[in-house]
Design an enzyme around this catalytic site. Structure first.
Site, PDB file in Angstrom:
ATOM      1  N   ASP A 178      28.318  41.361  32.025  1.00  0.00           N
ATOM      2  CA  ASP A 178      28.944  40.839  33.149  1.00  0.00           C
ATOM      3  C   ASP A 178      28.221  41.103  34.455  1.00  0.00           C
ATOM      4  O   ASP A 178      28.969  41.314  35.286  1.00  0.00           O
ATOM      5  CB  ASP A 178      30.354  41.059  32.956  1.00  0.00           C
ATOM      6  CG  ASP A 178      31.053  40.076  33.741  1.00  0.00           C
ATOM      7  OD1 ASP A 178      30.809  38.987  34.107  1.00  0.00           O
ATOM      8  OD2 ASP A 178      32.472  40.479  33.952  1.00  0.00           O
ATOM      9  N   ARG A 205      29.950  39.959  42.102  1.00  0.00           N
ATOM     10  CA  ARG A 205      31.411  40.386  41.920  1.00  0.00           C
ATOM     11  C   ARG A 205      31.460  41.610  41.299  1.00  0.00           C
ATOM     12  O   ARG A 205      32.223  42.417  41.700  1.00  0.00           O
ATOM     13  CB  ARG A 205      32.474  39.321  41.279  1.00  0.00           C
ATOM     14  CG  ARG A 205      31.995  39.089  40.003  1.00  0.00           C
ATOM     15  CD  ARG A 205      32.898  38.161  39.042  1.00  0.00           C
ATOM     16  NE  ARG A 205      32.656  37.867  37.729  1.00  0.00           N
ATOM     17  CZ  ARG A 205      31.853  37.074  37.485  1.00  0.00           C
ATOM     18  NH1 ARG A 205      30.964  36.468  38.300  1.00  0.00           N
ATOM     19  NH2 ARG A 205      31.186  36.935  36.236  1.00  0.00           N
ATOM     20  N   ASN A 206      30.370  42.118  40.530  1.00  0.00           N
ATOM     21  CA  ASN A 206      30.478  43.496  40.126  1.00  0.00           C
ATOM     22  C   ASN A 206      29.477  44.464  40.404  1.00  0.00           C
ATOM     23  O   ASN A 206      29.281  45.501  39.747  1.00  0.00           O
ATOM     24  CB  ASN A 206      30.043  43.077  38.228  1.00  0.00           C
ATOM     25  CG  ASN A 206      31.577  42.637  37.845  1.00  0.00           C
ATOM     26  OD1 ASN A 206      32.583  42.584  38.264  1.00  0.00           O
ATOM     27  ND2 ASN A 206      31.356  41.716  36.512  1.00  0.00           N
ATOM     28  N   ASP A 265      31.688  48.182  37.171  1.00  0.00           N
ATOM     29  CA  ASP A 265      32.390  47.355  36.122  1.00  0.00           C
ATOM     30  C   ASP A 265      31.714  47.287  35.027  1.00  0.00           C
ATOM     31  O   ASP A 265      31.135  46.165  34.572  1.00  0.00           O
ATOM     32  CB  ASP A 265      32.661  46.063  36.817  1.00  0.00           C
ATOM     33  CG  ASP A 265      34.138  45.946  37.073  1.00  0.00           C
ATOM     34  OD1 ASP A 265      34.894  46.672  36.344  1.00  0.00           O
ATOM     35  OD2 ASP A 265      34.400  44.942  37.983  1.00  0.00           O
TER      36      ASP A 265
HETATM   37  P1  AMP Z   1      37.399  46.494  39.863  1.00  0.00           P
HETATM   38  O1  AMP Z   1      38.300  47.395  39.228  1.00  0.00           O
HETATM   39  O2  AMP Z   1      35.930  47.446  39.787  1.00  0.00           O
HETATM   40  O3  AMP Z   1      37.234  45.382  39.548  1.00  0.00           O
HETATM   41  O4  AMP Z   1      37.639  46.691  41.386  1.00  0.00           O
HETATM   42  C1  AMP Z   1      38.500  45.735  42.218  1.00  0.00           C
HETATM   43  C2  AMP Z   1      38.250  45.913  43.613  1.00  0.00           C
HETATM   44  O5  AMP Z   1      38.234  47.020  44.219  1.00  0.00           O
HETATM   45  C3  AMP Z   1      36.672  45.517  44.024  1.00  0.00           C
HETATM   46  O6  AMP Z   1      36.642  44.109  44.121  1.00  0.00           O
HETATM   47  C4  AMP Z   1      36.413  46.021  45.130  1.00  0.00           C
HETATM   48  O7  AMP Z   1      36.687  45.490  46.279  1.00  0.00           O
HETATM   49  C5  AMP Z   1      37.257  47.496  45.275  1.00  0.00           C
HETATM   50  N1  AMP Z   1      36.403  48.510  44.533  1.00  0.00           N
HETATM   51  C6  AMP Z   1      36.276  48.937  43.037  1.00  0.00           C
HETATM   52  N2  AMP Z   1      35.395  50.068  43.229  1.00  0.00           N
HETATM   53  C7  AMP Z   1      35.237  50.361  44.548  1.00  0.00           C
HETATM   54  C8  AMP Z   1      34.452  51.486  44.980  1.00  0.00           C
HETATM   55  N3  AMP Z   1      33.871  52.189  44.224  1.00  0.00           N
HETATM   56  N4  AMP Z   1      34.380  51.378  46.257  1.00  0.00           N
HETATM   57  C9  AMP Z   1      34.944  50.696  47.256  1.00  0.00           C
HETATM   58  N5  AMP Z   1      35.821  49.617  46.829  1.00  0.00           N
HETATM   59  C10 AMP Z   1      35.662  49.505  45.189  1.00  0.00           C
END
Ligand code: AMP
Length: 335
Positions: A189, A193-194, A207
């Site tokens: 994926d 966005r990831n 992700d």
């Molecule tokens: P995810 O679970 O990876 O889909 O994360 C959801 C949202 O959290 C993402 O779209 C980012 O905006 C934020 N996020 C995730 N991981 C991080 C990180 N390590 N540092 C900063 N923001 C994060």
């Protein structure tokens, strides 16, 4: 399967002989190899977003030294580090917990400057993954906030970006993907966005699971359940085949997103059903058009990612070296 696969022209659900390009991943690490922390090892500061496991928050570490989290030799436990914590929602059920543990195992064995680093996990109370904090959030959102400055001489101001920086970000993702391929990890994926953005346009791949609440519209739901990132998918992935080579295809689409500043979704002129019908044309399917700012040498790399036959498609070694060369040339032209 939860959905019926499209049938290939040969009547089989596996249109090509895929054997050799589908790697057997190296064994996953046990979560015991990861630093286990306690709930009181972090203080939450604010929410960062919602992911598929639940809330992601910014937090500060308490009583953990850089040595504890394997970021250096300094054993001073009075220093605090900003981290991102991904919490497992209590009402997710067993399936979500299983994917949460799988994500930990995947992340635990990956060590590369362009792959988000797992710092530790907490498996008591509300379980969470502790990761390095990427202060500019996800690359899709980040790009959408940027304005393109294309004169090659001005210094960039807040929310400005240049073709050189876009290529720099692309090269970093290619480098991270080349590493994942060397570890025989198939991301499945890869998309803006990831990826996450840190300081100074540093980009890291994140992700390792599929699906996200925030970007639901980018996924195609089959029978309301299985969701697929169809706009990033190679032909063979519509038949359930994901490999390093289908990652290469998706990376080409990611490059396209970067060079359009994520202003449009790929094939934005097609609705999902039209997109699937077009993808079923195989080699004759549409490829995204060359974004205005992309020179031929870089569009050529995208086209190498979108070669129909996975055996003939470029691999991450080739993609990375061609992009790196293009980047070096662009740097020389700008200096
Ligand atoms: P995810 O679970 O990876 O889909 O994360 C959801 C949202 O959290 C993402 O779209 C980012 O905006 C934020 N996020 C995730 N991981 C991080 C990180 N390590 N540092 C900063 N923001 C994060």
């Amino acid at each position: 399967m939860l959905y019926s696969m499209p049938q290939s022209e040969h009547g089989s659900s596996h249109p090509l002989p895929y054997g050799p390009i589908y790697d057997v991943p190296k064994p996953l690490k046990n979560t015991d190899d990861v630093l286990h922390v306690m709930p009181e090892s972090v203080i939450e500061i604010r929410d960062l977003g919602v992911g598929r496991f639940g809330m992601v928050s910014l937090a500060a570490t308490v009583g953990l030294s850089f040595k504890d989290i394997r970021l250096g030799e300094n054993d001073d436990k009075h220093r605090s580090l900003l981290v991102a914590i991904k919490k497992l929602s209590p009402d997710g059920g067993k399936n979500l917990r299983d994917s949460f543990e799988k994500e930990i195992k995947y992340m635990a064995r990956l060590h590369h400057p362009n792959v988000v680093h797992l710092l530790g996990v907490c498996m008591v109370g509300t379980p969470f993954i502790m990761m390095e904090y990427m202060e500019n959030g996800d690359l899709n959102e980040f790009l959408q906030k940027q304005n393109l400055v294309d004169d090659g001489v001005s210094l960039l101001q807040e929310n400005e970006i240049s073709p050189l920086v876009l290529l720099y970000m692309t090269v970093q993702i290619a480098s991270g993907m080349r590493y994942l391929a060397s570890q025989r990890v198939v991301h499945r994926d890869i998309a803006t966005r990831n990826c996450l953005v840190g300081h100074d346009f540093v980009v890291k791949i994140s992700d390792f699971g599929m699906s996200r609440k925030l970007y639901e519209s980018f996924y195609y739901r089959v029978h309301g359940k299985l969701i697929l990132p169809i706009r990033w998918m190679a032909y063979e992935s519509f038949y359930g085949k994901f490999s390093v080579k289908s990652d290469v295809w998706a990376f080409g689409i990611t490059m396209w997103e970067i060079h359009t500043l994520a202003r449009y979704e790929p094939y934005h002129e097609l609705i999902d059903e039209e997109l699937i019908a077009d993808a079923m044309k195989g080699d004759r399917r549409q490829r995204p058009a060359r974004p205005a700012i992309v020179p031929d040498a870089i569009y050529d790399v995208m086209l190498r990612c979108w070669v129909h036959d996975p055996f003939m498609r470029g691999d991450f070694e080739e993609v990375y070296s061609r992009l790196f060369l293009a980047y070096t040339r662009m740097c020389q032209q700008c200096s």
